[in-house]
Design a protein around this motif. Structure first.
Motif, short mmCIF file in Angstrom:
data_model
loop_
_atom_site.label_atom_id
_atom_site.label_comp_id
_atom_site.label_asym_id
_atom_site.label_seq_id
_atom_site.Cartn_x
_atom_site.Cartn_y
_atom_site.Cartn_z
N PRO A 194 10.17 11.24 -2.06
CA PRO A 194 10.29 12.00 -0.81
C PRO A 194 8.97 12.14 -0.07
CG PRO A 194 11.61 13.03 -2.50
CD PRO A 194 10.85 11.95 -3.19
N ASP A 195 7.85 12.21 -0.79
CA ASP A 195 6.55 12.37 -0.12
C ASP A 195 5.62 11.20 -0.35
OD1 ASP A 195 6.08 12.78 -2.78
OD2 ASP A 195 4.78 14.54 -2.51
N LEU A 196 6.21 10.04 -0.77
CA LEU A 196 5.37 8.86 -1.03
C LEU A 196 6.04 7.66 -0.37
CD1 LEU A 196 2.88 7.71 -2.53
CD2 LEU A 196 4.44 7.14 -4.42
N ILE A 197 5.26 6.98 0.52
CA ILE A 197 5.82 5.81 1.21
C ILE A 197 5.06 4.57 0.80
CG2 ILE A 197 6.56 7.18 3.19
CD1 ILE A 197 4.17 6.01 4.74
N GLU A 198 5.73 3.42 1.00
CA GLU A 198 5.12 2.14 0.69
C GLU A 198 5.27 1.23 1.91
OE1 GLU A 198 5.44 -0.15 -3.33
OE2 GLU A 198 7.02 -0.94 -2.02
N VAL A 216 0.87 -1.19 0.00
CA VAL A 216 0.00 0.00 0.00
C VAL A 216 0.90 1.23 0.00
CG1 VAL A 216 -1.63 1.36 1.36
CG2 VAL A 216 -1.94 -1.13 1.13
N ARG A 217 0.54 2.22 -0.86
CA ARG A 217 1.28 3.47 -0.93
C ARG A 217 0.45 4.60 -0.33
NH1 ARG A 217 4.77 3.57 -6.61
NH2 ARG A 217 5.91 1.61 -6.18
N LEU A 218 1.13 5.46 0.47
CA LEU A 218 0.46 6.56 1.15
C LEU A 218 1.21 7.85 0.84
CD1 LEU A 218 0.00 4.86 4.65
CD2 LEU A 218 -1.72 5.03 2.83
N ARG A 219 0.44 8.90 0.58
CA ARG A 219 1.02 10.19 0.26
C ARG A 219 1.16 11.00 1.57
NH1 ARG A 219 3.67 11.66 -4.12
NH2 ARG A 219 2.08 10.53 -5.35
N LEU A 220 2.41 11.44 1.86
CA LEU A 220 2.64 12.24 3.06
C LEU A 220 1.95 13.58 2.93
CD1 LEU A 220 6.43 11.53 3.80
CD2 LEU A 220 4.43 10.42 4.78
N GLY A 221 1.39 14.03 4.04
CA GLY A 221 0.63 15.29 4.05
C GLY A 221 -0.84 15.05 3.86
N GLU A 222 -1.20 13.96 3.15
CA GLU A 222 -2.61 13.63 2.94
C GLU A 222 -3.00 12.39 3.74
OE1 GLU A 222 -3.21 13.08 -1.21
OE2 GLU A 222 -2.38 15.04 -1.77
N GLN A 223 -2.11 11.38 3.69
CA GLN A 223 -2.41 10.11 4.36
C GLN A 223 -1.39 9.75 5.45
OE1 GLN A 223 -2.36 8.25 0.41
NE2 GLN A 223 -4.33 7.31 0.97
N GLY A 224 -0.39 10.58 5.68
CA GLY A 224 0.62 10.29 6.69
C GLY A 224 1.41 11.53 7.06
N VAL A 225 1.93 11.52 8.32
CA VAL A 225 2.73 12.64 8.82
C VAL A 225 3.96 12.06 9.51
CG1 VAL A 225 2.82 14.61 10.39
CG2 VAL A 225 0.70 14.10 9.15
N VAL A 226 5.15 12.53 9.15
CA VAL A 226 6.38 12.07 9.79
C VAL A 226 6.41 12.59 11.24
CG1 VAL A 226 8.90 12.16 9.77
CG2 VAL A 226 7.63 11.98 7.62
N GLU A 233 11.56 1.91 10.40
CA GLU A 233 12.23 0.74 9.83
C GLU A 233 11.33 -0.07 8.91
OE1 GLU A 233 13.99 1.48 13.99
OE2 GLU A 233 12.05 1.59 12.98
N GLU A 234 10.01 0.11 9.03
CA GLU A 234 9.06 -0.69 8.25
C GLU A 234 8.50 0.08 7.04
OE1 GLU A 234 6.13 -1.92 11.06
OE2 GLU A 234 7.49 -3.26 12.13
N ILE A 235 9.16 1.20 6.75
CA ILE A 235 8.67 2.07 5.66
C ILE A 235 9.69 2.13 4.53
CG2 ILE A 235 8.12 4.47 5.06
CD1 ILE A 235 6.99 4.77 7.88
N ASN A 236 9.17 2.07 3.29
CA ASN A 236 10.01 2.25 2.10
C ASN A 236 9.58 3.56 1.42
OD1 ASN A 236 11.69 1.83 -0.15
ND2 ASN A 236 10.04 0.81 -1.28
#
Length: 640
Positions: free
Chosen positions: A119-123, A84-94, A112-115
């Motif tokens: 820069p603003d998209l995690i999997e 699953v891919r999440l967009r930072l700022g919309e679906q996630g915050v560091v 450690e569990e994030i790829n």
């Protein structure tokens, strides 16, 4: 007023019950008015009531990990085959550990569990469950929750709970204020040059240290002379200012013992005389509803009665009960006799030998402060017992941590100053280990090995037939026991005489002179065996020697007798003569060995000693004592 010179003999339990009941009747055992103190200064104090949190901890939802805050519903279905891919700022915050959880988010995924695909998209390949890696409000402390109950002794971690709960102050009972009054015309301050008849006053400092340890605040009054009016006025003034008054010395029934009469005139004496040894003449009194305790003047008596009677008073005034000390079951190494009708408290050394913990009683004199320094524990002999037989199982109250007792090498046998150096250097090299040495003589040391009560015995036993040392005695006393003789030193034995040798003593032959007084060592001591051998060789009848039957158990005790003038001569080692600035007339050079059963040779009890014995610093310290030859030190000189 007429003096009452009797002293009671009340059993300890009855004395405590009678005294505390009377104090409670008069409200003399209640803690003082509660006071507010800063939490950071409350360690060791006792809470005056329950303590409640003002703030939850944490007081906000906090991230428990470095990572990304997410809505758990957005992560459902994530797997290795269906990331699953999440967009930072919309679906996630560091977020970092401790950051507030952003509004609308309910989980944190560890970094450690994030790829990071961009820069603003995690999997992610694993779904997050609700409130994962989140410290929720009140997880540790909830506002209004009770943090500490009443009458609770505040510990270091309690400080953390109080501060986490939003408290900066806490209500506690006041520390009991304890006045300590040393009395005696003969006692002087430590900074004075003492004259004959004067005694350095140190009991009050010991008692003040104990009061601090028990949670009170000590105040040491200046020394009072044995003057009735002065003692009365001082006690009268102190009970107005302090919660407890402790008067040291003057508690017995001698012509200058005024404490009991003063307390009786100012208030009441509940008990004067308890069936304990040492410390029988203790006084338990009350003046204006406050405890006034008269402790005997001898240091061991003062400390013991302080422990038994002052300690529980201080804890009660703190709002707490005195904690019980740890106890161990151990075996008495030798017969310990005690008089009927008196509960005796014996200071003891302890050590584990094989599977058993062994008890060695220390000298029992009430004036021996060093017995308190050396003691590992206290053995209580009940009132209606005449003592304990050798080998009997007893219960000992520990004065030191149990681990320290178990890590103790036990040496029983002949006394030598080298053992003191060895004990000190062992503690420096291996802080977790200690050495216990009991000075009972060489033959008694071998007997202790035979009974399995020691790891080693210090011996210097002359075989008169061969002129050799130790081997024949070991064969005879430890048949069938594989042992090793490890040399510690060769040492000079000789006559210790006063500086300048005023009696003109030239050797052992002079001991039969009628104008000389001798001081001897105890039967079974190697020094005594050497003396008897030399006297027989010279054809001297021991009955012609004045003082032959006066016995001391150490070389330093012999040296002290000569230095004090109570004896003109004694047989001992050169190091003891040098220590007390005596003259020395050589008699013989002897071999001093440690006799060690082979079953202990590879144990840490012996290997730690060997480590120290082979250190240059140990040898340097021994050589500075004088009279020692270390040519074979640390070498095995014989094996059975």
């Amino acid at each position: 007023m007429p003096r009452q010179v009797y002293v009671d003999n009340v059993p300890r339990e009855e004395a405590l019950q009678r005294y505390f009941s009377r104090l409670e009747e008069l409200s003399g055992l209640r803690p003082g008015q509660p006071q507010i103190v800063p939490v950071v200064e409350s360690l060791g104090r006792v809470t005056a009531g329950p303590v409640y949190a003002r703030l939850s901890s944490p007081h906000y939802h906090a991230s428990a990990m470095d990572g990304v805050a997410v809505r758990s519903a957005d992560t459902f279905g994530a797997a290795e085959t269906t990331p699953v891919r999440l967009r930072l700022g919309e679906q996630g915050v560091v977020v970092d550990t401790g950051d507030p959880l952003p509004s609308g988010y309910d989980a944190v995924i560890m970094i450690e569990e994030i790829n990071f695909v961009e820069p603003d998209l995690i999997e992610i390949i694993q779904p997050a469950v609700p409130w994962q890696h989140v410290r929720m409000i009140g997880e540790d402390v909830v506002a209004t929750e009770m943090l500490l109950p009443a009458n609770h002794l505040i510990r270091p971690y309690d400080l953390g709970a109080l501060l986490a709960g939003g408290l900066t102050e806490v209500e506690v009972y006041p520390q009991p204020q304890v006045a300590i009054v040393p009395t005696g015309t003969e006692i002087v301050e430590p900074d004075r040059v003492v004259k004959p008849g004067e005694i350095i006053e140190f009991n009050s400092r010991v008692l003040a240290g104990l009061v601090t340890e028990w949670g009170g605040q000590p105040y040491r009054h200046e020394i009072l002379r044995d003057d009735y009016a002065e003692i009365k006025q001082t006690i009268s003034e102190l009970v107005e200012r302090f919660d407890v008054v402790v008067v040291n010395a003057g508690s017995s029934a001698g012509r200058e013992d005024f404490t009991a009469e003063v307390i009786r005139e100012l208030g009441e004496v509940v008990v004067h005389g308890v069936a304990i040894k040492p410390g029988k003449p203790v006084i338990l009194g009350i003046v204006r509803n406050k405890p006034v305790v008269g402790l005997p003047g001898y240091p061991v008596s003062a400390v013991l009665t302080g422990e038994l009677f002052v300690r529980p008073i201080i804890y009660r005034l703190r709002g707490h009960l005195a904690p019980e000390r740890e106890r161990v079951t151990a075996m008495v190494t030798r017969k310990t006799v005690s008089p009927l009708g008196v509960e005796e408290f014996v200071r003891v050394k302890l050590g584990q030998v094989g599977e058993k913990i062994v008890v060695t009683p220390l000298p029992r004199g009430a004036g021996l402060i060093t017995s308190l320094v050396k003691a590992d524990g206290v053995l209580r002999i009940p009132r209606f017992s005449e003592g304990f037989a050798a080998g009997e199982q007893v219960e000992v109250e520990l004065l030191k941590p149990r681990a320290e007792v178990l890590n103790t090498t036990v040496i029983i046998g002949s006394h030598d100053l080298v053992l003191d150096v060895l004990a000190s250097q062992l503690r420096q090299t291996h802080p977790e280990w200690s050495l216990s040495s009991a000075h009972v003589g060489s033959l008694s040391g071998l007997a202790a090995l035979r009974r399995g009560e020691a790891h080693a015995a210090g011996i210097h036993l002359l075989d008169e037939a061969t002129g050799e040392y130790n081997e024949s005695y070991v064969r005879r006393m430890l048949p069938g026991e594989p042992v090793i003789l490890l040399n510690l030193t060769y040492r000079q034995q000789g006559l210790l005489v006063a500086k300048g040798n005023p009696k003109g003593i030239t050797g052992l032959a002079d001991l039969k002179r009628g104008d000389l007084t001798f001081v001897n060592r105890q039967r079974g001591a190697g020094t005594r065996i050497l003396l008897d051998y030399e006297l027989r060789r010279l054809g001297i009848d021991v009955t012609t020697i004045r003082g032959y039957n006066r016995e001391e158990f150490t070389h330093m005790a012999v040296a002290a007798a000569v230095a004090s003038g109570t004896a003109d001569a004694g047989l001992g080692i050169l190091a003891a003569a040098r220590a007390l600035d005596l003259d020395f007339l050589p008699v013989a050079v002897e071999r001093y060995d440690l006799c060690i059963p082979k079953r202990f040779w590879d144990s840490p009890y012996i290997q730690r000693l060997l480590d120290v014995i082979n250190q240059p610093v140990f040898r340097e310290q021994v050589e500075r004592l004088g009279g020692y030859d270390l040519r074979d030190c640390g070498r095995v000189v014989w094996e059975s």
